[in-house]
Design a protein around this motif. Structure first.
Motif, PDB file in Angstrom:
ATOM      1  N   ILE A 194       0.454  -1.615   0.256  1.00  0.00           N
ATOM      2  CA  ILE A 194      -0.283   0.423   0.362  1.00  0.00           C
ATOM      3  C   ILE A 194       0.921   1.386  -0.100  1.00  0.00           C
ATOM      4  O   ILE A 194       0.478   2.149  -0.407  1.00  0.00           O
ATOM      5  CB  ILE A 194      -0.978   0.214   1.113  1.00  0.00           C
ATOM      6  CG1 ILE A 194      -2.141  -1.377   1.355  1.00  0.00           C
ATOM      7  CG2 ILE A 194      -1.770   1.827   1.340  1.00  0.00           C
ATOM      8  CD1 ILE A 194      -2.591  -1.264   2.006  1.00  0.00           C
ATOM      9  N   GLU A 215      -7.456  -6.157   0.666  1.00  0.00           N
ATOM     10  CA  GLU A 215      -9.009  -4.970   0.298  1.00  0.00           C
ATOM     11  C   GLU A 215      -8.972  -3.774   1.904  1.00  0.00           C
ATOM     12  O   GLU A 215      -9.317  -2.963   1.614  1.00  0.00           O
ATOM     13  CB  GLU A 215     -10.066  -5.380  -0.579  1.00  0.00           C
ATOM     14  CG  GLU A 215     -10.271  -6.266  -1.788  1.00  0.00           C
ATOM     15  CD  GLU A 215     -11.423  -7.037  -2.214  1.00  0.00           C
ATOM     16  OE1 GLU A 215     -12.028  -7.801  -1.298  1.00  0.00           O
ATOM     17  OE2 GLU A 215     -10.391  -7.452  -3.618  1.00  0.00           O
ATOM     18  N   TYR A 227      -6.368  -2.144   2.621  1.00  0.00           N
ATOM     19  CA  TYR A 227      -6.561  -0.603   1.546  1.00  0.00           C
ATOM     20  C   TYR A 227      -7.315   0.546   1.589  1.00  0.00           C
ATOM     21  O   TYR A 227      -7.166   1.525   1.606  1.00  0.00           O
ATOM     22  CB  TYR A 227      -6.391  -0.851   0.113  1.00  0.00           C
ATOM     23  CG  TYR A 227      -6.372  -0.472  -1.163  1.00  0.00           C
ATOM     24  CD1 TYR A 227      -5.185  -0.094  -1.351  1.00  0.00           C
ATOM     25  CD2 TYR A 227      -7.020   0.464  -1.499  1.00  0.00           C
ATOM     26  CE1 TYR A 227      -4.693   0.770  -2.797  1.00  0.00           C
ATOM     27  CE2 TYR A 227      -6.961   1.428  -2.463  1.00  0.00           C
ATOM     28  CZ  TYR A 227      -5.572   1.862  -2.895  1.00  0.00           C
ATOM     29  OH  TYR A 227      -5.246   2.315  -3.721  1.00  0.00           O
ATOM     30  N   SER A 252      -6.624   2.226   5.144  1.00  0.00           N
ATOM     31  CA  SER A 252      -5.393   2.820   5.056  1.00  0.00           C
ATOM     32  C   SER A 252      -5.946   4.930   3.683  1.00  0.00           C
ATOM     33  O   SER A 252      -5.358   5.065   4.371  1.00  0.00           O
ATOM     34  CB  SER A 252      -4.565   2.484   4.092  1.00  0.00           C
ATOM     35  OG  SER A 252      -2.888   3.464   4.144  1.00  0.00           O
ATOM     36  N   LEU A 305      -8.320   1.081  -5.880  1.00  0.00           N
ATOM     37  CA  LEU A 305      -6.896  -0.527  -5.770  1.00  0.00           C
ATOM     38  C   LEU A 305      -7.199  -1.668  -6.814  1.00  0.00           C
ATOM     39  O   LEU A 305      -5.767  -1.942  -7.165  1.00  0.00           O
ATOM     40  CB  LEU A 305      -7.945  -1.156  -4.670  1.00  0.00           C
ATOM     41  CG  LEU A 305      -7.100  -3.164  -4.188  1.00  0.00           C
ATOM     42  CD1 LEU A 305      -5.712  -2.774  -3.635  1.00  0.00           C
ATOM     43  CD2 LEU A 305      -8.019  -3.551  -3.007  1.00  0.00           C
ATOM     44  N   SER A 358      -4.280   0.290  -8.803  1.00  0.00           N
ATOM     45  CA  SER A 358      -3.164   0.432  -8.294  1.00  0.00           C
ATOM     46  C   SER A 358      -2.650  -1.154  -8.795  1.00  0.00           C
ATOM     47  O   SER A 358      -1.646  -0.759  -8.856  1.00  0.00           O
ATOM     48  CB  SER A 358      -3.493   0.784  -6.767  1.00  0.00           C
ATOM     49  OG  SER A 358      -1.987  -0.210  -6.049  1.00  0.00           O
TER      50      SER A 358
END
Length: 119
Positions: free
Chosen positions: A15, A42, A45, A48, A67, A70
């Motif tokens: 992350i 998940e 993420y 955060s 996500l 990413s």
């Protein structure tokens, strides 16, 4: 192949974009095949990124989509690293072949010039 414990330890470095290309490759391969670790990613993420967005006052409301984006970017990074390695190996091989060919041609020139005498 990573174990689930090893993959879980890599979630936060993933992350925070702190994984090396090799570790990133291993991590993504594991996440693709392990549903439990994917769910763990998940959750971390979402928390955060959500906290970062609250702190900055801006944000994307589609954190799940963020996500996926990413992970797509991480896969691109891994593929680029793989391609870079292949290119390096190819260039190294071509350079080695060039040196060997040059040495053989030079020996032939010396042989024809009679520098080796009668062997």
């Amino acid at each position: 192949m990573l174990t689930c414990k090893e993959a879980e330890k890599m979630v936060m470095p993933y992350i925070d974009e702190e994984l090396s290309e090799d570790k990133l490759d291993e991590f993504l391969e594991h996440i693709e095949g392990c549903r439990q670790c994917r769910e763990e990613l998940e959750i971390y993420y979402t928390v955060s990124v959500g906290l970062r967005q609250l702190e900055s006052g801006t944000g994307v409301y589609d954190i799940a989509g963020a996500l996926e984006e990413s992970m797509d970017l991480a896969w691109l990074k891994v593929r680029a690293a793989r391609l870079r390695k292949v290119i390096c190996y190819a260039v190294g091989t071509l350079c080695s072949a060039g040196v060997v060919t040059t040495m053989i041609l030079q020996l032939r020139i010396w042989w024809q010039a009679g520098l080796f005498g009668s062997i």
